[in-house]
Structures are given as structure tokens and as C-alpha cells.
Design an enzyme around this catalytic site. Structure first.
Site, PDB file in Angstrom:
ATOM      1  N   GLY A   1     -30.838  87.490  12.750  1.00  0.00           N
ATOM      2  CA  GLY A   1     -30.370  88.873  12.763  1.00  0.00           C
ATOM      3  C   GLY A   1     -29.438  88.986  13.944  1.00  0.00           C
ATOM      4  N   GLU A   2     -29.617  90.012  14.741  1.00  0.00           N
ATOM      5  CA  GLU A   2     -28.799  90.172  15.943  1.00  0.00           C
ATOM      6  C   GLU A   2     -29.766  90.316  17.112  1.00  0.00           C
ATOM      7  OE1 GLU A   2     -25.535  89.765  15.240  1.00  0.00           O
ATOM      8  OE2 GLU A   2     -25.433  89.534  17.411  1.00  0.00           O
ATOM      9  N   SER A   3     -29.768  89.318  17.986  1.00  0.00           N
ATOM     10  CA  SER A   3     -30.790  89.313  19.046  1.00  0.00           C
ATOM     11  C   SER A   3     -30.714  90.553  19.947  1.00  0.00           C
ATOM     12  CB  SER A   3     -30.704  88.029  19.854  1.00  0.00           C
ATOM     13  OG  SER A   3     -29.400  87.842  20.343  1.00  0.00           O
TER      14      SER A   3
ATOM     15  N   CYS B   1     -32.522  81.216  14.647  1.00  0.00           N
ATOM     16  CA  CYS B   1     -31.234  81.790  15.041  1.00  0.00           C
ATOM     17  C   CYS B   1     -31.409  82.896  16.088  1.00  0.00           C
ATOM     18  CB  CYS B   1     -30.482  82.249  13.801  1.00  0.00           C
ATOM     19  SG  CYS B   1     -28.713  82.257  14.076  1.00  0.00           S
TER      20      CYS B   1
ATOM     21  N   ARG C   1     -25.067  82.040  22.757  1.00  0.00           N
ATOM     22  CA  ARG C   1     -24.917  82.810  21.517  1.00  0.00           C
ATOM     23  C   ARG C   1     -23.534  82.571  20.895  1.00  0.00           C
ATOM     24  NH1 ARG C   1     -25.982  88.871  22.719  1.00  0.00           N
ATOM     25  NH2 ARG C   1     -25.986  88.986  20.469  1.00  0.00           N
TER      26      ARG C   1
ATOM     27  N   ILE D   1     -25.298  80.496  10.697  1.00  0.00           N
ATOM     28  CA  ILE D   1     -24.607  81.787  10.611  1.00  0.00           C
ATOM     29  C   ILE D   1     -24.461  82.361  12.024  1.00  0.00           C
ATOM     30  CG2 ILE D   1     -24.614  84.115   9.616  1.00  0.00           C
ATOM     31  CD1 ILE D   1     -26.576  82.996   7.447  1.00  0.00           C
ATOM     32  N   ARG D   2     -23.239  82.477  12.480  1.00  0.00           N
ATOM     33  CA  ARG D   2     -22.987  82.923  13.865  1.00  0.00           C
ATOM     34  C   ARG D   2     -24.048  82.323  14.798  1.00  0.00           C
ATOM     35  NH1 ARG D   2     -24.112  87.937  14.075  1.00  0.00           N
ATOM     36  NH2 ARG D   2     -24.797  88.089  11.918  1.00  0.00           N
TER      37      ARG D   2
ATOM     38  N   HIS E   1     -30.787  78.478   9.644  1.00  0.00           N
ATOM     39  CA  HIS E   1     -31.646  79.312   8.797  1.00  0.00           C
ATOM     40  C   HIS E   1     -32.387  78.487   7.744  1.00  0.00           C
ATOM     41  CE1 HIS E   1     -30.239  83.393  10.006  1.00  0.00           C
ATOM     42  NE2 HIS E   1     -29.229  82.676  10.468  1.00  0.00           N
TER      43      HIS E   1
ATOM     44  N   GLU F   1     -34.824  79.195   6.059  1.00  0.00           N
ATOM     45  CA  GLU F   1     -35.323  80.041   4.948  1.00  0.00           C
ATOM     46  C   GLU F   1     -34.269  80.207   3.850  1.00  0.00           C
ATOM     47  OE1 GLU F   1     -34.190  81.019   7.772  1.00  0.00           O
ATOM     48  OE2 GLU F   1     -33.119  82.906   7.597  1.00  0.00           O
TER      49      GLU F   1
END
Ligand code: GLN
Length: 189
Positions: free
Chosen positions: A46-48, A76, A103, A129-130, A165, A167
Site C-alpha cells: 500500500g502506501e507506508s 512492500c 522507498r 510495484i513502486r 508482492h 500475493e
């Protein structure tokens, strides 16, 4: 075995599906009190920085205590949250893994990509992803997977992290090794 997936934001549902596929009972954790009922926790991507905002000071402290006591796996953004040092930009971490992590380390061109790496000696497909990059490894940190020269799955004690990821592919091995970690922890008690 009851596994929690932190469900504040990000792709927690894909983790839920994977864990259920592997026979675990899943709790979507939205409140700190739910941490009491689980044997292990996954902190998803997600976005930490958003996770930190949503957790707030109390949530962060409660999560930090959980992570100190029980097996936790961060993917991530979750890996970023578990780290001791975070840069680009600097940010607070739970300090459960003695690693330095950067990051968004692959730059704009590589916002997301699928690459092959090696997990415990065999090839595995990895979705980035990023993604962050682990730039420093403490002496207690074991590398479970690499992509090129970079460590991408690490473990220290009962804490595990992946910068990609797992998952999002069909390969269940990374989640299975976290479940094994939870199971072993239970057995040793
Ligand atoms: N770039 C995100 C961060 O810095 C992580 C991206 C992800 O979880 N897919 O928190």
C-alpha cells in the site's frame, strides 16, 4: 492457526485469499484489539506513509508491541514499516528488522515490473510495484530471496519481509514459509 491481515488500506484481500487457500483462518485487522486473537500478522503493500497516518500514535505503539512478540510478515509497504531505517524520504519504522530500506527505489521507469528471482534456492516470479530496496542488512538478518544482487525476502527471528508482492502470483511458497514460521513459534512455546 489464526492469521491477521492489517486491513487499513492496500491489497489486504489478496493476502486473505492466499492464506485461506493455504488453510489458515484469517482475521482482517481493523482495530488494535483484534491483535489479541491472532497468532501472526501480515502487513500488506500500500502506501507506508498512509499506514502511519491511519495507525496514529497509539495504533503504532500497539502494533510495535505485537511485532515484538508475534510473527509478522510485511510485504512492500509492510516491509518498509518493519524496518529500522527508512529513507527517500525518511520515515519512522517499527524497528523489528535490522535493515535500512529505500522507498520507491527503482525510479519512475520501473514503477512496476515482473522479474524472476531466487527464493530458497529455486526460481520464483516476483511482482514489484513502486518497490523499496533493502540497502543495509544487519548481522542477524537472513536473506531468503534475491533478485539480481538485491535481497528481496529477509527474516530476522520471527519477522519476515518481502519487497515484492507474493500475493499477486500463483506461487504459494513465500506465504507458506511465513505460516511455517508461525507454526514453529507455536511449537516452541
Ligand atoms: N511505494 C510504497 C511506499 O513507499 C510501497 C509500494 C507498495 O506497497 N506496493 O510505501
Amino acid at each position: 492457526m489464526k492469521i491477521g491481515v492489517l486491513a487499513l488500506q492496500g491489497d489486504f484481500d489478496a493476502h486473505r485469499k492466499r492464506l485461506e487457500e493455504l488453510g489458515a483462518e484469517v482475521v482482517l485487522v481493523k482495530k488494535p484489539s483484534q491483535l489479541d486473537e491472532i497468532d501472526g500478522l501480515i502487513i500488506p503493500g500500500g502506501e507506508s506513509s498512509t499506514f502511519l497516518k491511519l495507525l496514529g500514535k497509539t495504533g503504532f505503539a500497539e502494533l510495535k508491541e505485537f511485532v515484538r512478540l508475534k510473527p509478522t510478515f510485511g510485504t512492500c509497504a509492510g516491509a518498509i514499516l518493519l524496518a529500522k531505517e527508512v529513507e527517500n524520504p525518511a520515515q519512522t519504522g517499527l524497528g523489528a528488522l535490522d535493515i535500512g530500506i529505500r522507498r520507491n527505489a527503482y525510479g519512475r521507469q520501473l514503477e512496476s515490473s515482473i522479474r524472476e528471482g531466487i527464493f530458497r534456492g529455486t526460481p520464483i516470479e516476483m511482482v514489484f510495484i513502486r518497490a523499496p530496496k533493502i540497502e543495509r542488512l544487519g548481522p542477524e538478518v537472513e536473506v531468503l530471496a534475491t533478485e539480481g544482487k538485491d535481497p528481496v525476502v529477509v527474516r530476522q527471528g520471527k519477522t519476515m519481509a518481502a519487497t515484492f508482492h507474493p500475493e499477486l502470483t500463483d506461487d504459494t511458497r513465500v506465504h507458506q514459509s511465513f505460516l511455517d514460521l508461525v507454526q514453529n513459534g507455536k511449537r516452541h512455546k
